[in-house]
Design an enzyme around this catalytic site. Structure first.
Site, PDB file in Angstrom:
ATOM      1  N   GLY A   1      52.776  65.881  -8.745  1.00 35.30           N
ATOM      2  CA  GLY A   1      52.294  66.425 -10.013  1.00 35.30           C
ATOM      3  C   GLY A   1      52.024  67.920  -9.927  1.00 35.30           C
TER       4      GLY A   1
ATOM      5  N   PHE B   1      49.210  71.245 -15.041  1.00 36.70           N
ATOM      6  CA  PHE B   1      48.209  72.303 -15.186  1.00 36.70           C
ATOM      7  C   PHE B   1      47.404  72.528 -13.901  1.00 36.70           C
ATOM      8  CE2 PHE B   1      43.614  72.842 -16.694  1.00 36.70           C
ATOM      9  CZ  PHE B   1      43.650  74.226 -16.589  1.00 36.70           C
ATOM     10  N   ILE B   2      46.709  71.501 -13.436  1.00 37.13           N
ATOM     11  CA  ILE B   2      45.860  71.667 -12.255  1.00 37.13           C
ATOM     12  C   ILE B   2      46.708  71.756 -10.992  1.00 37.13           C
ATOM     13  CG2 ILE B   2      43.910  70.719 -10.960  1.00 37.13           C
ATOM     14  CD1 ILE B   2      43.089  69.242 -13.542  1.00 37.13           C
TER      15      ILE B   2
ATOM     16  N   ASP C   1      57.494  66.254  -8.892  1.00 37.24           N
ATOM     17  CA  ASP C   1      57.043  66.168 -10.277  1.00 37.24           C
ATOM     18  C   ASP C   1      58.143  65.570 -11.139  1.00 37.24           C
ATOM     19  OD1 ASP C   1      56.181  67.013 -13.090  1.00 37.24           O
ATOM     20  OD2 ASP C   1      54.552  67.844 -11.886  1.00 37.24           O
TER      21      ASP C   1
ATOM     22  N   THR D   1      47.220  61.959 -18.560  1.00 32.20           N
ATOM     23  CA  THR D   1      45.810  62.329 -18.635  1.00 32.20           C
ATOM     24  C   THR D   1      45.212  62.448 -20.031  1.00 32.20           C
ATOM     25  OG1 THR D   1      46.267  64.719 -18.662  1.00 32.20           O
ATOM     26  CG2 THR D   1      46.076  63.660 -16.502  1.00 32.20           C
TER      27      THR D   1
ATOM     28  N   THR E   1      38.905  61.728 -12.153  1.00 34.68           N
ATOM     29  CA  THR E   1      38.188  62.248 -13.316  1.00 34.68           C
ATOM     30  C   THR E   1      36.811  61.606 -13.466  1.00 34.68           C
ATOM     31  OG1 THR E   1      38.225  62.305 -15.754  1.00 34.68           O
ATOM     32  CG2 THR E   1      39.387  60.510 -14.713  1.00 34.68           C
ATOM     33  N   ASP E   2      35.886  62.340 -14.086  1.00 32.81           N
ATOM     34  CA  ASP E   2      34.566  61.785 -14.394  1.00 32.81           C
ATOM     35  C   ASP E   2      34.640  60.677 -15.435  1.00 32.81           C
ATOM     36  OD1 ASP E   2      35.170  63.358 -16.640  1.00 32.81           O
ATOM     37  OD2 ASP E   2      33.396  64.623 -16.468  1.00 32.81           O
ATOM     38  N   GLU E   3      35.742  60.604 -16.175  1.00 29.69           N
ATOM     39  CA  GLU E   3      35.840  59.637 -17.267  1.00 29.69           C
ATOM     40  C   GLU E   3      35.844  58.188 -16.792  1.00 29.69           C
ATOM     41  OE1 GLU E   3      38.335  60.531 -20.604  1.00 29.69           O
ATOM     42  OE2 GLU E   3      38.596  62.607 -19.948  1.00 29.69           O
TER      43      GLU E   3
ATOM     44  N   TYR F   1      43.258  55.467 -20.621  1.00 27.35           N
ATOM     45  CA  TYR F   1      43.444  56.524 -19.611  1.00 27.35           C
ATOM     46  C   TYR F   1      42.470  56.362 -18.461  1.00 27.35           C
ATOM     47  CZ  TYR F   1      42.264  60.957 -17.393  1.00 27.35           C
ATOM     48  OH  TYR F   1      41.941  61.925 -16.472  1.00 27.35           O
TER      49      TYR F   1
ATOM     50  N   LYS G   1      43.064  55.357 -14.495  1.00 35.51           N
ATOM     51  CA  LYS G   1      42.661  56.215 -13.378  1.00 35.51           C
ATOM     52  C   LYS G   1      41.741  55.461 -12.423  1.00 35.51           C
ATOM     53  CE  LYS G   1      43.235  59.892 -12.391  1.00 35.51           C
ATOM     54  NZ  LYS G   1      44.250  60.483 -11.457  1.00 35.51           N
TER      55      LYS G   1
ATOM     56  N   ASN H   1      31.327  69.583 -28.148  1.00 37.18           N
ATOM     57  CA  ASN H   1      32.622  70.058 -28.657  1.00 37.18           C
ATOM     58  C   ASN H   1      32.427  71.083 -29.770  1.00 37.18           C
ATOM     59  OD1 ASN H   1      33.999  68.457 -26.853  1.00 37.18           O
ATOM     60  ND2 ASN H   1      34.335  66.787 -28.317  1.00 37.18           N
TER      61      ASN H   1
ATOM     62  N   ARG I   1      37.458  59.777 -32.717  1.00 36.37           N
ATOM     63  CA  ARG I   1      38.404  59.043 -31.885  1.00 36.37           C
ATOM     64  C   ARG I   1      37.829  57.674 -31.517  1.00 36.37           C
ATOM     65  NH1 ARG I   1      39.934  62.431 -26.892  1.00 36.37           N
ATOM     66  NH2 ARG I   1      37.959  61.717 -26.046  1.00 36.37           N
TER      67      ARG I   1
ATOM     68  N   HIS J   1      35.137  56.917 -28.347  1.00 34.26           N
ATOM     69  CA  HIS J   1      34.880  58.284 -27.894  1.00 34.26           C
ATOM     70  C   HIS J   1      33.597  58.332 -27.057  1.00 34.26           C
ATOM     71  CE1 HIS J   1      35.272  62.780 -29.226  1.00 34.26           C
ATOM     72  NE2 HIS J   1      35.269  62.626 -27.911  1.00 34.26           N
TER      73      HIS J   1
END
Length: 324
Positions: free
Chosen positions: A9, A13-14, A39, A87, A127-129, A151, A155, A250, A274, A277
């Site tokens: 990957g 971005f990261i 990738d 993601t 991720t923290d999610e 998502y 993860k 947000n 969402r 959420h």
């Protein structure tokens, strides 16, 4: 000794920030390094994000779900850092299958290939999610996972599979979990680049619900430095939090973006919230700080630099919007 690193990957971005930093001396302990980027180049993978280090890494276009490909690519590497993932929460709600495929099955196949190839260190970037939502306080690394979106559930599944290889096979797997990232080269579907590019095009920005959902923000450079610290000094089988230093709703974030572009609240379009959420995320990063980690980019400075980058680089983001 040259350290051979496979970055899965690495055009995202990261991942691309990590590769650019790694190949330009940003991590002195790994000054002698050979890098392979693997990738799939989905919509959010972009070789233009690696243009500053073009020619300094080997590139393999492929899917971490491709067992036969992995059997050829993974052997010979000392370290695997896995950024490869789907993601975006919104996309996971409308099209969850690819999230389960990449984030669960793909992670399993990559960590299995690394185990079979005798790779020394496997770093799983998460991720923290995966923890769900927390009303107050912050999660430590031993908090139970309770994901609420396809998502984050995917993860969490990939994380468990990676850590299972540490426990079952004695493999050196290290896992990082981080808050919301921002910075240059982020695909314009996440809130900061989405809102900035829409505002630059004279459009309104869609703000979910009452705008009071809270996230911790960390510059991508700080996140990658945290990942690198775990790769260098972390322990096998351990989870490490890379916490954002700035919690914002947000709405507060949107107001900062509007001020940065000298625009008013009339550019906000309030939209239906969402599904599922999460209200608030927060990580306790004392474990990583014990290894010496400190964020290096203040949010105000980092956000200003990020907005400026998007203002100056329509050549990078406009083709992405045109391609859909």
């Amino acid at each position: 000794m040259v350290r051979r690193v496979l970055v899965a990957g690495g055009a995202g971005f990261i991942g691309s920030h990590y590769v650019r930093t790694l190949l330009t001396g940003g991590y002195p302990a790994w000054a002698d390094v050979s890098v392979t980027v693997l990738d799939k180049l989905t919509y959010s993978g972009n070789l233009a994000s690696l243009a500053p280090v073009e020619g300094r890494f080997a590139f393999v276009r492929g899917d971490i779900c491709d067992t036969e490909l992995l059997s050829r690519v993974v052997p010979g590497h000392d370290v695997v850092v896995n950024f490869a993932a789907e993601t975006h929460v919104d996309r996971s709600i409308t099209g969850p299958d690819v999230f389960a495929q990449t984030n669960v099955l793909g992670t399993h196949r990559l960590v299995r290939a690394a185990s079979e190839a005798g790779v020394g260190v496997f770093v799983q970037v998460s991720t923290d999610e995966v923890y769900g939502s927390i009303a107050e306080g912050s999660w430590a690394e031993d908090a139970p996972v309770s994901p609420n979106s396809p998502y984050s559930a995917a993860k969490a599944g990939g994380d468990h599979l990676a850590l299972a290889y540490a426990r079952t096979h004695g493999m050196d797997v290290r896992l990082t979990r981080c808050g919301n990232n921002y910075g240059p080269y982020q695909y314009p579907e996440k809130i900061i680049p989405l809102f900035v590019t829409r505002l630059l095009e004279g459009r309104k920005v869609p703000l979910y619900g009452d705008g009071l959902n809270e996230r911790e923000w960390i510059h991508v450079d700080d996140h990658c430095r945290g990942i690198q610290l775990v790769a260098e000094r972390g322990r096998a089988g351990e989870v490490y939090h890379v916490s954002g230093s700035t919690p914002l709703t947000n709405l507060e974030l949107t107001e900062r973006l509007l001020r940065a572009l000298d625009l008013g609240s009339d550019r906000i379009e309030w939209v239906e919230d969402r599904k599922g959420h999460d209200q608030r995320y927060a990580l306790d990063d004392s474990k990583l700080r014990a290894l010496g980690f400190r964020p290096g980019t203040g949010f105000d400075e980092g956000l200003a630099d990020t907005v400026r980058w998007y203002v100056e680089r329509p050549d990078w983001w406009k083709p992405l919007l045109a391609a859909g």
